[in-house]
Design an enzyme around this catalytic site. Structure first.
Site, short mmCIF file in Angstrom:
data_model
loop_
_atom_site.label_atom_id
_atom_site.label_comp_id
_atom_site.label_asym_id
_atom_site.label_seq_id
_atom_site.Cartn_x
_atom_site.Cartn_y
_atom_site.Cartn_z
N HIS A 50 6.41 35.50 36.33
CA HIS A 50 6.31 36.26 37.71
C HIS A 50 5.91 35.16 38.64
CE1 HIS A 50 5.29 39.18 34.23
NE2 HIS A 50 5.52 40.19 35.35
N ASP A 105 13.41 42.53 26.45
CA ASP A 105 12.12 42.03 26.18
C ASP A 105 11.69 42.38 24.71
OD1 ASP A 105 11.73 40.93 28.82
OD2 ASP A 105 10.00 42.23 29.40
N ASP A 108 0.35 49.63 25.04
CA ASP A 108 1.30 48.62 25.13
C ASP A 108 0.78 47.35 24.37
OD1 ASP A 108 3.71 47.35 25.71
OD2 ASP A 108 3.28 47.11 27.89
N HIS A 139 8.02 49.62 25.22
CA HIS A 139 8.22 50.47 26.31
C HIS A 139 8.98 51.81 25.92
CE1 HIS A 139 7.53 47.16 29.71
NE2 HIS A 139 6.69 47.40 28.89
N ASP A 177 2.39 34.19 37.85
CA ASP A 177 1.91 33.31 36.70
C ASP A 177 1.92 31.81 36.86
OD1 ASP A 177 2.59 35.80 35.64
OD2 ASP A 177 4.44 35.18 34.81
N GLU A 183 12.77 47.05 26.80
CA GLU A 183 11.66 46.32 26.09
C GLU A 183 11.22 47.32 24.99
OE1 GLU A 183 8.54 44.39 28.22
OE2 GLU A 183 7.02 45.07 26.62
N ASP A 189 2.34 44.97 22.74
CA ASP A 189 3.26 43.89 22.85
C ASP A 189 3.14 42.70 21.83
OD1 ASP A 189 4.15 44.38 25.36
OD2 ASP A 189 2.69 43.06 26.50
N GLU A 199 13.29 47.12 34.31
CA GLU A 199 12.74 47.07 33.06
C GLU A 199 12.07 48.57 32.90
OE1 GLU A 199 10.60 43.79 32.00
OE2 GLU A 199 9.05 44.97 30.86
C1 XUL Z 1 4.75 44.88 31.37
C2 XUL Z 1 5.84 43.99 31.04
C3 XUL Z 1 6.14 43.01 32.26
C4 XUL Z 1 7.70 42.72 32.57
C5 XUL Z 1 7.72 42.07 33.84
O1 XUL Z 1 4.40 45.97 30.45
O2 XUL Z 1 6.68 44.26 30.15
O3 XUL Z 1 5.59 41.86 31.88
O4 XUL Z 1 8.36 42.39 31.69
O5 XUL Z 1 6.83 42.26 34.68
CO CO Z 2 8.48 43.35 29.68
#
Ligand code: XUL
Ligand code: CO
Length: 452
Positions: free
Chosen positions: A117, A312, A323, A287, A120, A284, A325, A248
């Site tokens: 991003h 992702d 989430d 998600h 970042d 992702e 992750d 996404e």
């Molecule tokens: C948030 C997510 C983000 C996107 C990019 O849940 O997945 O990091 O991948 O903005």
């Molecule tokens: Co993502």
């Protein structure tokens, strides 16, 4: 214009690779018998599977936001991550130093791609002009680092969700002024992505949704979002950026409902507003599961519309409802993902981006390596298993048989688009009671387990 001293904007001309991880060597492939936690057991980048090297199939990317900016905070506690290279300041020098550390990390793991991003990689300045200047400074450093190492940008994106100005959304904000700010930010992020030779550009609409319908004009907000995307398409053409845009999907969090809630909703949006040809999806795992779908379902929906762009790679936790992750370590999951990827001919511009973070308790820099090694090995196994299942051909044969009535007679006529209800009636009267077959789910599941 900002008065940020331009000397700071020049990247370090001598360029010395930092040694932020002095005790970590370049991670070698040692094979399945190795007991070395800093070695790959399955990911052997040059090994050829189904006509391509593993590296070419998997196209792993490191996520800048997790690796360099992930403090490992959670909703109940502050960050724990140790980042000895980071002075904690918002200076350009600190941001440029981080970029060097990140490339050392990519290099040691053998990750060929990365994603970022805008906010970042560079800090937010006192105003938009200064933020743009700071971004330019880091982009120059990244450009040098890419040239030196051959690493590539899989995709870039703009962060339209952290700053308080975006509390009501960016491209779906109730404020046209915020909308304009978001447009300006995306314009700059697109330029940065293009300058770095990015292969794609992602839109994740974290706050493009609502907290309550009581204060929301959903129809208007969705139309604004579509106009925003059309402006981005126009600008992409203007600057000659040829990579795809990715959306996404995610159903909620931080919003109560996000407009890009799942793959079907995204495809519907793209078709409704005549954007299909410019977008693919970045799917992702966590998600997908938050949306109440399996990852495989979301991949199949995207692939079915010829819109599977990138992935992702992560996973959620069955017992935690947000989430999380987490790093993907489940071989069943990676096998399913790679089956879908192989089925649609492999990635073109996309890849497997580790949008994944360590647990808050895994706070040492070395844990970044263990985490990624695990994810890469899990996908290497998934790739090999998926290829073996396809080579074997039994699954394909079962599917072929299952749909065989569509290959001739009335089925073929329907598929050709030539049948009417009169034809179906005439056929059914003559054919009598149809014979139905077992779905053989358990037998197929046993077959898949032969490979795990
Ligand atoms: C948030 C997510 C983000 C996107 C990019 O849940 O997945 O990091 O991948 O903005
Ligand atoms: Co993502």
């Amino acid at each position: 214009m900002s008065s940020y001293p331009t000397a700071f904007l020049r990247p370090n001309p001598t360029f010395i690779m930092s040694e932020a991880f002095p005790n970590v060597p370049k991670i070698p492939y040692e094979g399945p018998k190795s007991r070395n936690p800093l070695a790959f057991k399955h990911y052997n980048r040059d090994e050829v599977v189904a006509g391509k090297s593993m590296a070419e199939h998997l196209r792993f990317a490191g996520a800048y936001w997790h690796v360099m900016r992930g403090e490992l905070s959670d909703p109940f506690g502050k960050g724990t991550a140790l980042m000895p290279w980071d002075d904690g300041s918002n200076s350009l020098e600190n941001a440029q130093k981080r970029a060097h550390v990140f490339f050392e990390f990519l290099d040691k793991l053998g990750l060929d791609y990365y994603c970022f991003h805008d906010r970042d990689i560079a800090p937010e300045g006192k105003d938009l002009a200064e933020s743009n200047q700071l971004l330019d400074g880091v982009v120059e450093t990244l450009q040098q680092l890419q040239q030196q190492t051959g690493k590539k940008l899989l995709w870039g994106t703009a962060c339209l969700f952290t700053h308080p100005r975006y509390m009501h959304g960016g491209a779906t904000s109730c404020s046209a002024d915020v909308y304009a700010y978001a447009g300006a930010q995306v314009k700059k992020a697109l330029e940065a992505t293009h300058k770095l030779g990015g292969l794609g550009y992602t839109f994740w609409g974290g706050r493009e949704g609502y907290a309550t319908l009581w204060n929301t004009d959903m129809k208007r907000e969705r139309e604004h979002l579509a106009r925003f995307f059309h402006m981005c398409v126009a600008y992409k053409k203007e600057i000659g950026f040829t990579g795809p845009f990715y959306i996404e999907p995610k159903p909620q969090e931080p919003t109560t409902h996000q407009y890009d809630s799942d793959a079907e909703a995204c495809l519907n949006f793209l078709r409704e507003f005549d954007l299909m040809e410019h977008f693919k999806l970045n799917i992702e795992t966590n998600h997908a599961t938050l949306a109440g779908h399996s990852m495989r379902h979301e991949l199949a929906v995207a692939a079915g519309a010829d819109a599977l762009g990138s992935i992702d790679a992560n996973r959620g936790d069955l017992l935690v409802g947000w989430d999380t992750d987490q790093f993907p370590t489940d071989i069943y999951l990676t096998t399913e993902v790679m089956l879908e990827v192989l089925k649609c001919g492999g990635f073109t511009t996309g890849g497997l981006n580790f949008d994944a973070k360590r647990r808050r308790e895994s706070f040492e820099p070395i844990d970044l390596f263990y985490a990624h090694i695990g994810g890469m090995d899990a996908f290497a196994r998934g790739l090999k298993i998926a290829h073996a299942i396809r080579e074997d051909g039994r699954l394909e044969e079962i599917l072929k048989q299952r749909y065989s009535t569509w290959d001739s007679a009335i089925g073929a006529k329907v598929e050709r688009g030539e049948a009417t209800l009169h034809d179906l009636e005439a056929y059914a009267l003559k054919n009598g009671e149809p014979k139905v077959q077992s779905g053989r789910q358990e037998m197929i599941e046993n077959l898949i387990n032969e490979y795990l």
